[in-house]
Design an enzyme around this catalytic site. Sequence first.
Site, PDB file in Angstrom:
ATOM      1  N   LYS A   1     -42.213  38.463  14.158  1.00  0.00           N
ATOM      2  CA  LYS A   1     -41.325  38.172  15.271  1.00  0.00           C
ATOM      3  C   LYS A   1     -41.946  38.700  16.564  1.00  0.00           C
ATOM      4  CE  LYS A   1     -36.415  38.707  16.524  1.00  0.00           C
ATOM      5  NZ  LYS A   1     -35.098  39.179  16.037  1.00  0.00           N
TER       6      LYS A   1
ATOM      7  N   SER B   1     -31.282  36.398  15.976  1.00  0.00           N
ATOM      8  CA  SER B   1     -32.262  36.036  16.972  1.00  0.00           C
ATOM      9  C   SER B   1     -33.612  35.702  16.345  1.00  0.00           C
ATOM     10  CB  SER B   1     -32.438  37.204  17.945  1.00  0.00           C
ATOM     11  OG  SER B   1     -33.036  38.331  17.274  1.00  0.00           O
TER      12      SER B   1
ATOM     13  N   SER C   1     -29.216  39.303  12.853  1.00  0.00           N
ATOM     14  CA  SER C   1     -30.324  38.414  13.201  1.00  0.00           C
ATOM     15  C   SER C   1     -31.428  38.270  12.176  1.00  0.00           C
ATOM     16  CB  SER C   1     -30.918  38.835  14.544  1.00  0.00           C
ATOM     17  OG  SER C   1     -29.982  38.624  15.571  1.00  0.00           O
TER      18      SER C   1
END
Length: 466
Positions: free
Chosen positions: A82, A155, A179
Amino acid sequence: MSNTPLHYQSLTEVSDRIHRQELSSSEVTLALLERIDALDNSLHAYSALMRESALTTARTADKEISAGNIRSPLHGVPIAVKDLCRTQGVRTRAGMPLLNNYIPDYDSTVVARLQHAGAVILGKLELTEGAFAFHHPDVTTPVNPWNPTLWAGASSSGSGVATAAGLCYGSLGSDTGGSIRFPSLACGVTGLKPTWGRVSRYGVFMLSDTLDHLGPMTRSAEDAAVILNVIAGKDDQDHHTTLDPVPDYKKELSHSIAGLRIGWDETYCSVDVDPVVTTEIKNALKVLEQAGAEVMEVNIPDTSEVIANWAVLCAAETAVAHEETYPSRADAYGPELAGFIDSGIQATSLDVARANICRNHWRGTLSRLFQRVDMLIAPAIPFATPPESTIRKLAAEDEGLEKLTRYTAPFDFSGSPTISVPCGLGAENVPFGFQLIGRDLDEGLLLRGAHTYQQHTNWHKIHPNL
């Protein structure tokens, strides 16, 4: 030999093939880079590709493996992270155009540990702005590979999309209010949120310092165990990390779940919950029960106050995380993140004190509950994966954020480990999933429960037709 296409084979299967030298890391890496080139213009999972360094790492891995030097089960395996994990020499923007020109001069601990294990890092994966609820208006939202109209989760959307679409063999995500679990459920993959402090967050952009968790997103519990073993453990750069030794998570998967006590609260899992979600969880419970687990009825108290206080604390800590650039650079922020920071700035010391008192009460409630059971089962969201437009409408409603995070935020508030497991596929390719919640540092037990379920079902082996 597996009939599954190379890009959809499991991380552990590809690892075994590379280490037996049936495949080279270089050819696997090149195959995935070519797949990214072919598909990611429409899926938008990657924020930045690390093509040259990935190929260099793969070539080095091939030489080391050929010489009999296998560093870890991740050695030579292409994965991705990420884009809030700082990576030396590679742009790291945390979903924020404000950081378009930021190139770190050091690695976050998780990136350094992946590199030390010999993993091939393909690139950085897209996320919502600052890891909050929505993507910045100038960032293209990742597209759910099952159905482009569906929400891809927040997210860690890029992590969910890339893992599900065969653009990597596993990824790292982060979870502050859901998330890891949201995109894992929405994209039909397995996502583990470890205990707070189990994985170092040094060098990772913060949303909320005491709520953020880092963990693996993969296509199976077994693959998640392999990644967790590499990234977990004490880090002198992050004094929040627990000092407890890291067990062999993959080895723990071989143990039976006979006698395992799973807590089930039918009211909690059915009131204001889409009936099909409740049905899928009941079906999952039957599978686990048939495998030897004992289902015990429990009473999970109302969590509305917990969620409201999570929101207060998260907003206040987000304001702290952004105080160097907000409000001084407010024009560079999207409306959702800016609004959330504003609410955090407006929170009083009494608000934050109440939130922390509530948090301690909630942790005490869970610790007593876990004296009776080994884990809890629950939805991750109270409805089937919806269109992105539905999520935006929900967020605009009063208490909309609380409705969305009803089953996720409480376990960030407590810091409890959780795992999201795919358990079905509805009409129009809508993925379903459930989550298991455990005691602190009981990731091994959660992985064992998820792995057992996956040994008796095939939902984790069904992939988007891309």
